[in-house]
Design a protein around this motif. Structure first.
Motif, PDB file in Angstrom:
ATOM      1  N   PRO A  72       3.014  10.890   1.773  1.00 49.90           N
ATOM      2  CA  PRO A  72       4.331  10.450   2.455  1.00 49.90           C
ATOM      3  C   PRO A  72       5.235  11.613   2.721  1.00 49.90           C
ATOM      4  N   PRO A  73       6.109  11.625   3.730  1.00 47.26           N
ATOM      5  CA  PRO A  73       7.142  12.640   3.953  1.00 47.26           C
ATOM      6  C   PRO A  73       7.870  13.009   2.663  1.00 47.26           C
ATOM      7  N   PRO A  74       8.548  14.171   2.627  1.00 47.72           N
ATOM      8  CA  PRO A  74       9.355  14.719   1.651  1.00 47.72           C
ATOM      9  C   PRO A  74      10.801  13.639   1.608  1.00 47.72           C
ATOM     10  N   PRO A  75      11.066  13.488   0.457  1.00 45.29           N
ATOM     11  CA  PRO A  75      12.264  12.613   0.288  1.00 45.29           C
ATOM     12  C   PRO A  75      13.515  12.930   1.111  1.00 45.29           C
ATOM     13  N   GLY A  76      14.401  12.101   1.136  1.00 44.83           N
ATOM     14  CA  GLY A  76      15.615  12.333   2.163  1.00 44.83           C
ATOM     15  C   GLY A  76      15.770  11.806   3.552  1.00 44.83           C
ATOM     16  N   ASP A  77      14.669  11.703   4.106  1.00 45.51           N
ATOM     17  CA  ASP A  77      14.443  11.354   5.553  1.00 45.51           C
ATOM     18  C   ASP A  77      14.047   9.696   5.635  1.00 45.51           C
TER      19      ASP A  77
ATOM     20  N   GLY B 120       0.706  -1.201  -0.013  1.00 46.12           N
ATOM     21  CA  GLY B 120       0.036   0.116   0.267  1.00 46.12           C
ATOM     22  C   GLY B 120       0.716   1.453   0.028  1.00 46.12           C
ATOM     23  N   ALA B 121       1.771   1.381   0.877  1.00 50.58           N
ATOM     24  CA  ALA B 121       2.712   2.377   0.879  1.00 50.58           C
ATOM     25  C   ALA B 121       3.519   2.628  -0.391  1.00 50.58           C
ATOM     26  N   SER B 122       4.013   1.522  -1.058  1.00 55.87           N
ATOM     27  CA  SER B 122       4.689   1.499  -2.432  1.00 55.87           C
ATOM     28  C   SER B 122       3.721   2.354  -3.404  1.00 55.87           C
ATOM     29  N   VAL B 123       2.675   1.747  -3.493  1.00 59.99           N
ATOM     30  CA  VAL B 123       1.568   2.081  -4.637  1.00 59.99           C
ATOM     31  C   VAL B 123       1.032   3.703  -4.475  1.00 59.99           C
ATOM     32  N   ALA B 124       0.726   4.151  -3.152  1.00 59.80           N
ATOM     33  CA  ALA B 124       0.442   5.232  -2.755  1.00 59.80           C
ATOM     34  C   ALA B 124       1.696   6.383  -3.003  1.00 59.80           C
ATOM     35  N   HIS B 125       2.820   5.981  -2.616  1.00 57.74           N
ATOM     36  CA  HIS B 125       3.837   6.842  -2.903  1.00 57.74           C
ATOM     37  C   HIS B 125       4.186   6.774  -4.217  1.00 57.74           C
ATOM     38  N   ALA B 126       4.327   6.063  -5.339  1.00 61.27           N
ATOM     39  CA  ALA B 126       4.164   6.168  -6.554  1.00 61.27           C
ATOM     40  C   ALA B 126       3.246   7.187  -7.272  1.00 61.27           C
ATOM     41  N   VAL B 127       1.915   6.761  -7.009  1.00 64.13           N
ATOM     42  CA  VAL B 127       0.845   7.749  -7.595  1.00 64.13           C
ATOM     43  C   VAL B 127       0.992   9.173  -7.024  1.00 64.13           C
ATOM     44  N   MET B 128       1.032   9.348  -5.659  1.00 64.63           N
ATOM     45  CA  MET B 128       1.215  10.671  -5.178  1.00 64.63           C
ATOM     46  C   MET B 128       2.537  11.452  -5.772  1.00 64.63           C
ATOM     47  N   SER B 129       3.483  10.743  -5.893  1.00 60.65           N
ATOM     48  CA  SER B 129       4.745  11.476  -6.504  1.00 60.65           C
ATOM     49  C   SER B 129       4.340  12.126  -7.785  1.00 60.65           C
TER      50      SER B 129
END
Length: 174
Positions: free
Chosen positions: A81-86, A42-51
């Motif tokens: 998701p949080p911003p990238p980098g952390d 779920g997190a991977s799919v959500a992250h890809a679409v939201m990005s």
């Protein structure tokens, strides 16, 4: 073939695999925490679409992402998701986010339509223009579309296929 036509074909193929891989995912599959530093399906799919939404509609086009306008509160994702980098914040998010699969699929369709509409409005000269992107420096518009509508989602759907397979389900649709 124009650059725009090539991008459209590549995006279509990427989406065929992405959508085919998530076509049969369940709420339970989405929620399962795989352990270690891996993110849930779920997190991977959500992250890809939201990005794709955030970068292409917000940063590249200079507008508001759908998640903040027509899909505010309707993405199917409990929190962005949080911003990238952390990495620690990203893993913590991935371990707590909840996903409503049908709503996320509806949101993804809207993000795809927005990307398609934008791409259809661009000439090859537009796609050659460079934009400054945090952490990546100057990139052509074509490169940014390729990264966030083809490469990035393809990377994440590979993770999803692997997690499905590890759980005994069929990963990719082919």
């Amino acid at each position: 073939m124009s650059t725009a036509d090539l991008l459209k074909k590549q995006i279509g193929l990427s989406r065929m695999v992405f959508d085919g891989t998530i076509a049969d995912i369940s709420e339970d599959q989405c929620a399962k925490i795989p352990g270690g530093n891996a993110h849930s399906i779920g997190a991977s799919v959500a992250h890809a679409v939201m990005s794709e939404d955030f970068v292409l509609n917000g940063m590249v086009r200079g507008g508001q992402p759908l998640m903040m306008t027509t899909f505010a509160g309707k993405t199917g994702v409990s929190e962005p998701p949080p911003p990238p980098g952390d990495e620690a914040a990203s893993l913590a998010w991935a371990n707590r986010v909840t996903v409503d699969v049908p709503a996320l699929k509806d949101y993804a369709k809207a993000v795809y339509a927005s990307t398609d509409e934008y791409l259809s409005s661009l000439s090859d000269a537009d796609l050659d223009k460079e934009i400054e992107f945090p952490q990546l420096g100057k990139q052509s518009l074509a490169s940014m579309i390729t990264l966030f509508a083809i490469v990035h989602p393809s990377n994440h759907i590979g993770e999803v296929a692997a997690l499905k397979g590890m759980g005994g389900a069929k990963g990719y649709p082919f």
